[in-house]
Scaffold this active site. Structure first.
Site, PDB file in Angstrom:
ATOM      1  N   ASP A 168      -6.862   4.858  14.115  1.00 41.99           N
ATOM      2  CA  ASP A 168      -5.492   4.145  14.546  1.00 41.99           C
ATOM      3  C   ASP A 168      -6.234   3.332  15.796  1.00 41.99           C
ATOM      4  OD1 ASP A 168      -3.599   4.280  15.225  1.00 41.99           O
ATOM      5  OD2 ASP A 168      -2.555   5.121  13.480  1.00 41.99           O
ATOM      6  N   THR A 179      -0.734   4.072  -0.261  1.00 43.19           N
ATOM      7  CA  THR A 179       0.150   3.842  -0.385  1.00 43.19           C
ATOM      8  C   THR A 179       1.380   2.947   0.530  1.00 43.19           C
ATOM      9  OG1 THR A 179       0.148   6.408   0.481  1.00 43.19           O
ATOM     10  CG2 THR A 179      -0.207   6.389  -1.451  1.00 43.19           C
ATOM     11  N   ASP A 225      -0.598   2.437  -5.246  1.00 40.65           N
ATOM     12  CA  ASP A 225       1.453   2.942  -5.998  1.00 40.65           C
ATOM     13  C   ASP A 225       2.076   1.950  -5.771  1.00 40.65           C
ATOM     14  OD1 ASP A 225       3.019   4.683  -6.186  1.00 40.65           O
ATOM     15  OD2 ASP A 225       3.907   4.744  -3.952  1.00 40.65           O
ATOM     16  N   GLU A 273       5.226  -6.971  -6.512  1.00 37.70           N
ATOM     17  CA  GLU A 273       6.382  -5.952  -7.629  1.00 37.70           C
ATOM     18  C   GLU A 273       7.177  -6.520  -7.698  1.00 37.70           C
ATOM     19  OE1 GLU A 273       6.735  -2.441  -4.245  1.00 37.70           O
ATOM     20  OE2 GLU A 273       4.350  -2.374  -4.336  1.00 37.70           O
ATOM     21  N   HIS A 324       5.471   2.720  -6.334  1.00 39.23           N
ATOM     22  CA  HIS A 324       5.570   2.820  -5.738  1.00 39.23           C
ATOM     23  C   HIS A 324       6.512   3.707  -5.315  1.00 39.23           C
ATOM     24  CE1 HIS A 324       6.674  -0.083  -1.869  1.00 39.23           C
ATOM     25  NE2 HIS A 324       6.669   1.279  -1.637  1.00 39.23           N
ATOM     26  N   ILE A 325       5.839   4.731  -5.936  1.00 45.19           N
ATOM     27  CA  ILE A 325       7.179   6.435  -5.872  1.00 45.19           C
ATOM     28  C   ILE A 325       5.929   7.437  -5.126  1.00 45.19           C
ATOM     29  CG2 ILE A 325       8.490   5.905  -7.843  1.00 45.19           C
ATOM     30  CD1 ILE A 325       4.472   7.558  -8.233  1.00 45.19           C
ATOM     31  N   ALA A 326       5.040   6.935  -4.477  1.00 43.96           N
ATOM     32  CA  ALA A 326       4.244   8.283  -4.253  1.00 43.96           C
ATOM     33  C   ALA A 326       5.755   8.363  -2.715  1.00 43.96           C
ATOM     34  CB  ALA A 326       3.098   7.863  -3.053  1.00 43.96           C
ATOM     35  N   GLY A 327       6.533   8.266  -2.353  1.00 43.26           N
ATOM     36  CA  GLY A 327       7.488   8.860  -1.081  1.00 43.26           C
ATOM     37  C   GLY A 327       8.413   9.482  -2.086  1.00 43.26           C
TER      38      GLY A 327
END
Length: 314
Positions: free
Chosen positions: A173, A234, A260, A265, A284-287
């Site tokens: 990071d 993700t 994801d 999209e 796009h549903i990981a969260g």
């Protein structure tokens, strides 16, 4: 004039009900798919609540002259023109941290499924086949290396869960200095991106989509990953070169991937990803879990309500 909040994508009903106690709320989750209706709806709105598909851009801001607050049901902000919002004096409140657990658990689940490689055989077993030999070479997570690109809240939670599986963790990071205590607190080796890609058996991405991160994992960086490694994204689709990823999967250079998020999209017909082996695709549903939706919606409702109350008081 009554303060109006427009909600253009799905939100937990209990959070919507809480907002209705104080404000006039127009909750139409389908607005995201009807741009003309959305622009008309925001004309008198002081608050707008969106997920990742509603584009809060200069066009929308021109129609929303009274807009003061945007609530984001999630953490990514690439669908929101932040400089334009700042210029228009519109505050933006994301749900930072509220869906971290859901995303981290998705990453760990995908890791275990792809390493083991045994969970796609239900139809064969039900049909009387017995692919025991073929499925007897799955891998264990313990003693393998989890590589995390982006060591924010989600990345740190992934590290915690990976440690619970007996994995070694290395992370990169650029925004966190080498002497930051978070590396030692989480028992994580800090490295540069190149170190993570070279050492990790599983690489998971947790960075925003910016000019600097678009195609961060391009053909060259994907080729630098360990042979047989797994890639999980993700974060945002544009962070990965999908053509290069598909080729790496088809050639066997990578052992698997879970996506994801995608550059376009919904995923368009003819995508290079179609037909790639050992690839998990989710929309796009990981969260998004039942629990995360409650947390995200409640947090955003609270922040939007507080912000609008402060505007009214001034």
């Amino acid at each position: 004039m009554t303060t109006t909040i427009v909600i253009s994508e799905f939100m937990d009903e209990a959070a919507v009900a809480l907002l209705r106690h104080k404000f006039q709320v127009r909750y139409v989750p389908e607005l995201v798919d009807d741009r003309a209706a959305l622009l008309a709806a925001v004309a008198d709105a002081e608050g707008l609540i969106v997920r990742n598909r509603t584009q809060v851009d200069t066009e929308l801001l021109k129609h929303a002259k009274r807009l003061r607050v945007v609530g984001r049901l999630g953490v990514g902000l690439d669908n929101i023109d932040m400089p334009a919002c700042a210029a228009a004096n519109v505050a933006v409140h994301p749900a930072t941290g509220a869906n971290a657990r859901a995303v981290a658990e998705y990453v760990i689940t995908a890791t275990l499924v792809l390493l083991r490689g045994a969970f796609g055989a239900s139809a064969d077993v039900a049909a009387g086949k017995w692919p025991r030999n073929e499925l007897s070479n799955g891998l264990e997570a313990s003693e393998r290396t989890m590589g995390i690109v982006g060591f924010g809240g989600i990345g740190r939670l992934v590290a915690q869960l990976a440690h619970g599986l007996g994995m070694r963790v290395i992370a990169s990071d650029a925004a966190i200095s080498a002497d930051d205590e978070r590396w030692q607190q989480r028992r994580v080796q800090r490295g540069e991106l190149e170190d993570v890609l070279a050492q990790a058996d599983v690489v998971t991405l947790h960075v925003p989509l910016t000019d600097g991160t678009r195609h961060l994992l391009d053909a060259a960086r994907i080729a630098s990953m360990k042979r047989g490694a797994i890639l999980i994204n993700t974060a945002r689709g544009g962070v990965v070169d999908e053509h290069a990823l598909a080729q790496a999967l088809k050639s066997g250079a990578l052992g698997g991937a879970a996506l994801d998020v995608f550059e376009d999209e919904p995923l368009k017909a003819g995508s290079p990803l179609v037909g790639a082996p050992n690839l998990i695709l989710t929309p796009h549903i990981a969260g998004l879990t039942a629990e995360a939706n409650v947390r995200v919606s409640g947090l955003v409702a609270e922040r939007v309500a507080d912000a609008l109350s402060l505007v009214a008081a001034n």
